[in-house]
Design a protein around this motif. Structure first.
Motif, PDB file in Angstrom:
ATOM      1  N   GLN A 192       6.149 -13.870  -9.297  1.00 29.40           N
ATOM      2  CA  GLN A 192       6.960 -14.675  -9.585  1.00 29.40           C
ATOM      3  C   GLN A 192       6.795 -15.971  -9.181  1.00 29.40           C
ATOM      4  O   GLN A 192       6.795 -16.638  -8.298  1.00 29.40           O
ATOM      5  CB  GLN A 192       8.576 -14.270  -9.150  1.00 29.40           C
ATOM      6  CG  GLN A 192       8.793 -12.851  -9.371  1.00 29.40           C
ATOM      7  CD  GLN A 192      10.174 -12.318  -8.479  1.00 29.40           C
ATOM      8  OE1 GLN A 192      10.719 -12.766  -7.982  1.00 29.40           O
ATOM      9  NE2 GLN A 192      10.641 -11.218  -9.160  1.00 29.40           N
ATOM     10  N   GLY A 193       6.345 -16.730 -10.379  1.00 30.72           N
ATOM     11  CA  GLY A 193       5.529 -18.062  -9.922  1.00 30.72           C
ATOM     12  C   GLY A 193       4.478 -18.078  -9.210  1.00 30.72           C
ATOM     13  O   GLY A 193       3.496 -17.082  -9.267  1.00 30.72           O
ATOM     14  N   ARG A 194       4.534 -18.805  -8.027  1.00 27.09           N
ATOM     15  CA  ARG A 194       3.442 -18.835  -7.107  1.00 27.09           C
ATOM     16  C   ARG A 194       3.744 -17.489  -5.725  1.00 27.09           C
ATOM     17  O   ARG A 194       2.832 -17.381  -5.005  1.00 27.09           O
ATOM     18  CB  ARG A 194       3.406 -20.097  -6.281  1.00 27.09           C
ATOM     19  CG  ARG A 194       2.973 -21.335  -7.258  1.00 27.09           C
ATOM     20  CD  ARG A 194       2.952 -22.458  -6.327  1.00 27.09           C
ATOM     21  NE  ARG A 194       2.387 -23.509  -7.335  1.00 27.09           N
ATOM     22  CZ  ARG A 194       2.519 -24.796  -6.804  1.00 27.09           C
ATOM     23  NH1 ARG A 194       2.879 -25.207  -5.733  1.00 27.09           N
ATOM     24  NH2 ARG A 194       1.988 -25.889  -7.626  1.00 27.09           N
ATOM     25  N   ARG A 195       4.931 -16.844  -6.043  1.00 25.63           N
ATOM     26  CA  ARG A 195       5.247 -15.915  -4.959  1.00 25.63           C
ATOM     27  C   ARG A 195       4.649 -14.661  -5.325  1.00 25.63           C
ATOM     28  O   ARG A 195       4.673 -14.054  -6.615  1.00 25.63           O
ATOM     29  CB  ARG A 195       6.618 -15.900  -4.977  1.00 25.63           C
ATOM     30  CG  ARG A 195       7.262 -14.921  -3.952  1.00 25.63           C
ATOM     31  CD  ARG A 195       8.678 -15.164  -3.864  1.00 25.63           C
ATOM     32  NE  ARG A 195       9.633 -14.187  -3.042  1.00 25.63           N
ATOM     33  CZ  ARG A 195      10.222 -13.116  -3.634  1.00 25.63           C
ATOM     34  NH1 ARG A 195      10.338 -12.836  -4.970  1.00 25.63           N
ATOM     35  NH2 ARG A 195      10.684 -12.304  -2.832  1.00 25.63           N
ATOM     36  N   GLN A 196       4.083 -13.944  -4.453  1.00 27.20           N
ATOM     37  CA  GLN A 196       3.515 -12.576  -4.658  1.00 27.20           C
ATOM     38  C   GLN A 196       4.099 -11.721  -3.504  1.00 27.20           C
ATOM     39  O   GLN A 196       3.318 -12.067  -2.449  1.00 27.20           O
ATOM     40  CB  GLN A 196       2.035 -12.494  -5.032  1.00 27.20           C
ATOM     41  CG  GLN A 196       1.643 -13.469  -6.152  1.00 27.20           C
ATOM     42  CD  GLN A 196      -0.016 -13.317  -6.271  1.00 27.20           C
ATOM     43  OE1 GLN A 196      -0.732 -12.121  -6.191  1.00 27.20           O
ATOM     44  NE2 GLN A 196      -0.419 -14.645  -6.718  1.00 27.20           N
ATOM     45  N   ILE A 197       4.642 -10.839  -3.552  1.00 21.23           N
ATOM     46  CA  ILE A 197       5.111  -9.880  -2.822  1.00 21.23           C
ATOM     47  C   ILE A 197       4.853  -8.227  -2.915  1.00 21.23           C
ATOM     48  O   ILE A 197       4.969  -8.122  -4.037  1.00 21.23           O
ATOM     49  CB  ILE A 197       6.766  -9.935  -2.299  1.00 21.23           C
ATOM     50  CG1 ILE A 197       7.012 -11.589  -1.868  1.00 21.23           C
ATOM     51  CG2 ILE A 197       7.197  -9.273  -1.277  1.00 21.23           C
ATOM     52  CD1 ILE A 197       6.425 -11.971  -0.625  1.00 21.23           C
ATOM     53  N   SER A 198       4.442  -7.611  -2.134  1.00 16.94           N
ATOM     54  CA  SER A 198       4.404  -6.146  -2.157  1.00 16.94           C
ATOM     55  C   SER A 198       5.184  -5.572  -1.153  1.00 16.94           C
ATOM     56  O   SER A 198       5.328  -5.537   0.029  1.00 16.94           O
ATOM     57  CB  SER A 198       2.916  -5.727  -1.893  1.00 16.94           C
ATOM     58  OG  SER A 198       2.799  -4.324  -1.869  1.00 16.94           O
ATOM     59  N   THR A 199       6.155  -4.481  -1.599  1.00 18.13           N
ATOM     60  CA  THR A 199       7.151  -3.998  -0.755  1.00 18.13           C
ATOM     61  C   THR A 199       7.112  -2.373  -0.991  1.00 18.13           C
ATOM     62  O   THR A 199       6.916  -1.833  -1.995  1.00 18.13           O
ATOM     63  CB  THR A 199       8.534  -4.452  -1.106  1.00 18.13           C
ATOM     64  OG1 THR A 199       8.481  -5.982  -1.021  1.00 18.13           O
ATOM     65  CG2 THR A 199       9.697  -3.844   0.051  1.00 18.13           C
ATOM     66  N   ASP A 200       7.099  -1.609   0.238  1.00 15.67           N
ATOM     67  CA  ASP A 200       7.351  -0.413   0.086  1.00 15.67           C
ATOM     68  C   ASP A 200       8.462   0.243   0.898  1.00 15.67           C
ATOM     69  O   ASP A 200       8.487   0.036   2.255  1.00 15.67           O
ATOM     70  CB  ASP A 200       5.960   0.395   0.469  1.00 15.67           C
ATOM     71  CG  ASP A 200       5.902   1.829   0.567  1.00 15.67           C
ATOM     72  OD1 ASP A 200       6.091   2.383  -0.863  1.00 15.67           O
ATOM     73  OD2 ASP A 200       6.062   2.607   1.177  1.00 15.67           O
ATOM     74  N   LEU A 201       9.418   0.713   0.456  1.00 18.78           N
ATOM     75  CA  LEU A 201      10.601   1.372   1.158  1.00 18.78           C
ATOM     76  C   LEU A 201      10.496   2.798   0.999  1.00 18.78           C
ATOM     77  O   LEU A 201      10.601   3.541   0.046  1.00 18.78           O
ATOM     78  CB  LEU A 201      11.836   0.845   0.401  1.00 18.78           C
ATOM     79  CG  LEU A 201      13.187   1.291   1.135  1.00 18.78           C
ATOM     80  CD1 LEU A 201      13.325   0.905   2.570  1.00 18.78           C
ATOM     81  CD2 LEU A 201      14.367   1.034   0.343  1.00 18.78           C
ATOM     82  N   ARG A 202      10.592   3.719   2.125  1.00 19.21           N
ATOM     83  CA  ARG A 202      10.366   4.937   2.250  1.00 19.21           C
ATOM     84  C   ARG A 202      11.516   5.668   2.858  1.00 19.21           C
ATOM     85  O   ARG A 202      11.991   4.971   3.927  1.00 19.21           O
ATOM     86  CB  ARG A 202       8.967   5.511   2.845  1.00 19.21           C
ATOM     87  CG  ARG A 202       8.822   6.717   3.008  1.00 19.21           C
ATOM     88  CD  ARG A 202       7.271   7.184   3.334  1.00 19.21           C
ATOM     89  NE  ARG A 202       7.149   6.550   4.908  1.00 19.21           N
ATOM     90  CZ  ARG A 202       7.415   7.259   5.921  1.00 19.21           C
ATOM     91  NH1 ARG A 202       8.057   8.430   6.196  1.00 19.21           N
ATOM     92  NH2 ARG A 202       7.296   6.659   7.286  1.00 19.21           N
ATOM     93  N   PHE A 203      12.173   6.810   2.490  1.00 18.63           N
ATOM     94  CA  PHE A 203      13.167   7.120   3.012  1.00 18.63           C
ATOM     95  C   PHE A 203      12.898   8.746   3.686  1.00 18.63           C
ATOM     96  O   PHE A 203      12.170   9.599   2.953  1.00 18.63           O
ATOM     97  CB  PHE A 203      14.380   7.694   1.962  1.00 18.63           C
ATOM     98  CG  PHE A 203      14.905   6.798   1.363  1.00 18.63           C
ATOM     99  CD1 PHE A 203      15.435   5.503   1.973  1.00 18.63           C
ATOM    100  CD2 PHE A 203      14.893   6.320  -0.135  1.00 18.63           C
ATOM    101  CE1 PHE A 203      16.008   4.222   1.351  1.00 18.63           C
ATOM    102  CE2 PHE A 203      15.170   5.173  -0.782  1.00 18.63           C
ATOM    103  CZ  PHE A 203      15.732   4.383  -0.076  1.00 18.63           C
ATOM    104  N   ASP A 204      13.030   8.846   4.764  1.00 14.00           N
ATOM    105  CA  ASP A 204      12.648   9.958   5.821  1.00 14.00           C
ATOM    106  C   ASP A 204      13.892  10.559   6.003  1.00 14.00           C
ATOM    107  O   ASP A 204      14.752  10.134   7.038  1.00 14.00           O
ATOM    108  CB  ASP A 204      11.744   9.689   6.889  1.00 14.00           C
ATOM    109  CG  ASP A 204      11.241  10.937   7.575  1.00 14.00           C
ATOM    110  OD1 ASP A 204      11.928  11.971   7.774  1.00 14.00           O
ATOM    111  OD2 ASP A 204       9.898  10.686   8.110  1.00 14.00           O
ATOM    112  N   TYR A 205      14.345  11.752   5.334  1.00 13.94           N
ATOM    113  CA  TYR A 205      15.591  12.370   5.700  1.00 13.94           C
ATOM    114  C   TYR A 205      15.642  13.226   6.925  1.00 13.94           C
ATOM    115  O   TYR A 205      16.477  13.475   7.705  1.00 13.94           O
ATOM    116  CB  TYR A 205      16.025  13.145   4.421  1.00 13.94           C
ATOM    117  CG  TYR A 205      16.375  12.299   3.192  1.00 13.94           C
ATOM    118  CD1 TYR A 205      17.426  11.285   3.023  1.00 13.94           C
ATOM    119  CD2 TYR A 205      15.472  12.414   2.328  1.00 13.94           C
ATOM    120  CE1 TYR A 205      17.647  10.621   2.255  1.00 13.94           C
ATOM    121  CE2 TYR A 205      15.867  11.710   0.955  1.00 13.94           C
ATOM    122  CZ  TYR A 205      16.626  10.718   1.205  1.00 13.94           C
ATOM    123  OH  TYR A 205      16.841   9.727  -0.225  1.00 13.94           O
TER     124      TYR A 205
END
Length: 233
Positions: free
Chosen positions: A86-99
């Protein structure tokens, strides 16, 4: 916190489906978005891409990709990831659910600066995520004037989101097709749903509840997603 109700037994998630949308910002064509669903055993995989087009790209380029998956019988999400440009912004995100542990694990990396973040939080026995929620909601009964709630894993917080079925509405697609729809408004007291201003999703008023239009009204303008094609691929 509300419990995530399982999908209706008679509801069938698409074995394979691709939904393509035009994206308008205010009155200007701004981009395209593609949502793809695919069955993988007991799980439903969802991917989404969003890209700016034309002059908007010159002003502010967006090229985002999202992935999630959830259990077709329970609706429980296994996780949600996103790669944002997004524009100059570069982000990688990982959200994991461990029940089994009753926890969510968030790992985020700033591609530009190299900075990283790791967070953990407690979660209920079953949650959905921001992408899966669009299609999980389609599996729930929808009656005008009624609402249902779902716990949504948002970053490392779980937010109760209320889905209110406001009314019926005929929607014209960019291709000239007309859809009879149910207009649903998601609301929450915190998190990304609240931060996105007013949001509406128009689902087809049939057994499929296909999302044919989505709109977010923000302080800097309104973004509208309008379905152009449905492909079984």
């Amino acid at each position: 916190m509300p419990l995530l109700q399982p999908p209706r037994p008679e509801y069938n998630f698409p074995a394979k489906q691709t939904l393509t949308y035009t994206v308008d910002w205010r009155v200007f064509p701004a981009g395209t978005a593609v949502l793809h669903l695919e069955a993988d055993g007991n799980r439903q995989k969802v991917t989404a891409t969003a890209d700016t087009i034309g002059a908007i790209t010159m002003i502010y380029r967006v090229s985002d990709k999202y992935q999630s998956s959830f259990d077709r019988k329970t609706g429980c999400s296994s996780g949600f990831s996103k790669q944002l440009i997004q524009g100059r912004r570069q982000i990688s995100t990982d959200l994991r659910f461990d029940y089994a542990q009753g926890k969510s694990f968030l790992d985020e990396k700033n591609i530009v600066t190299g900075g990283t973040k790791h967070e953990e939080a407690n979660i209920p026995p079953c949650v959905t995520d921001l992408l899966s929620a669009i299609f999980y909601a389609a599996s729930q009964p929808m009656q005008v004037g009624q609402s249902f709630q779902m716990p949504v894993g948002d970053s490392v917080h779980t937010i109760p989101v209320t889905m209110k079925v406001e009314g019926r509405e005929e929607i014209d697609s960019p291709t000239g097709a007309k859809y009879q729809t149910l207009r649903v408004q998601p609301t929450a007291d915190a998190g990304v749903v609240k931060n996105r201003g007013n949001i509406w999703i128009w689902y087809t008023d049939d057994e499929h509840h296909t999302p044919v239009q989505m709109r977010a009204r923000l302080f800097w303008g309104t973004i509208t997603f309008r379905l152009t094609t449905i492909e079984q691929k």
